[in-house]
Design a protein around this motif. Sequence first.
Motif, short mmCIF file in Angstrom:
data_model
loop_
_atom_site.label_atom_id
_atom_site.label_comp_id
_atom_site.label_asym_id
_atom_site.label_seq_id
_atom_site.Cartn_x
_atom_site.Cartn_y
_atom_site.Cartn_z
N GLY A 40 0.81 -1.21 0.00
CA GLY A 40 0.00 0.00 0.00
C GLY A 40 0.84 1.26 0.00
N VAL A 41 1.91 1.26 0.78
CA VAL A 41 2.79 2.43 0.82
C VAL A 41 3.46 2.62 -0.53
CG1 VAL A 41 4.92 3.34 1.84
CG2 VAL A 41 3.14 2.37 3.31
N ALA A 42 3.89 1.52 -1.16
CA ALA A 42 4.52 1.62 -2.48
C ALA A 42 3.52 2.17 -3.50
CB ALA A 42 5.03 0.25 -2.93
N GLN A 43 2.26 1.73 -3.41
CA GLN A 43 1.24 2.25 -4.31
C GLN A 43 0.99 3.73 -4.06
OE1 GLN A 43 -1.96 -0.47 -3.46
NE2 GLN A 43 -1.36 -1.87 -5.10
N LEU A 44 0.98 4.12 -2.80
CA LEU A 44 0.78 5.52 -2.44
C LEU A 44 1.90 6.38 -3.02
CD1 LEU A 44 -0.82 7.64 -0.81
CD2 LEU A 44 0.66 7.10 1.13
N HIS A 45 3.13 5.94 -2.82
CA HIS A 45 4.27 6.70 -3.33
C HIS A 45 4.33 6.69 -4.86
CE1 HIS A 45 5.93 7.75 0.51
NE2 HIS A 45 5.99 6.49 0.89
N GLY A 46 3.76 5.66 -5.47
CA GLY A 46 3.74 5.57 -6.92
C GLY A 46 2.55 6.27 -7.55
#
Length: 92
Positions: free
Chosen positions: A52-58
């Motif tokens: 989720g954090v990776a998706q947020l940052h992406g």
Amino acid sequence: MNVSLTPVLESLVKAKVESGLYNNASEVVREALRLMEQRDQHTLLRKELELGVAQLHGGKTTVFDMNASKAKAIKNAKTGRKVNPLVTTDNP
């Protein structure tokens, strides 16, 4: 069921029982298994959080729509689609 333990693990179990925290070796083993299951759940949650954090940052996020999510869940349930264990209500 019989379980073989190393001498070190057997000493650990005996020490736990002798401490008075547990009545017998079975209670120690059950508690250890519960903790292992809890750790596995935490590992799964951490992986989902990292995703989720990776998706947020992406920039791969959208506004949450509760009605659309409920409709999709109902549709998936009717078609027998497997539910992600993180979204079920029976998790500890």
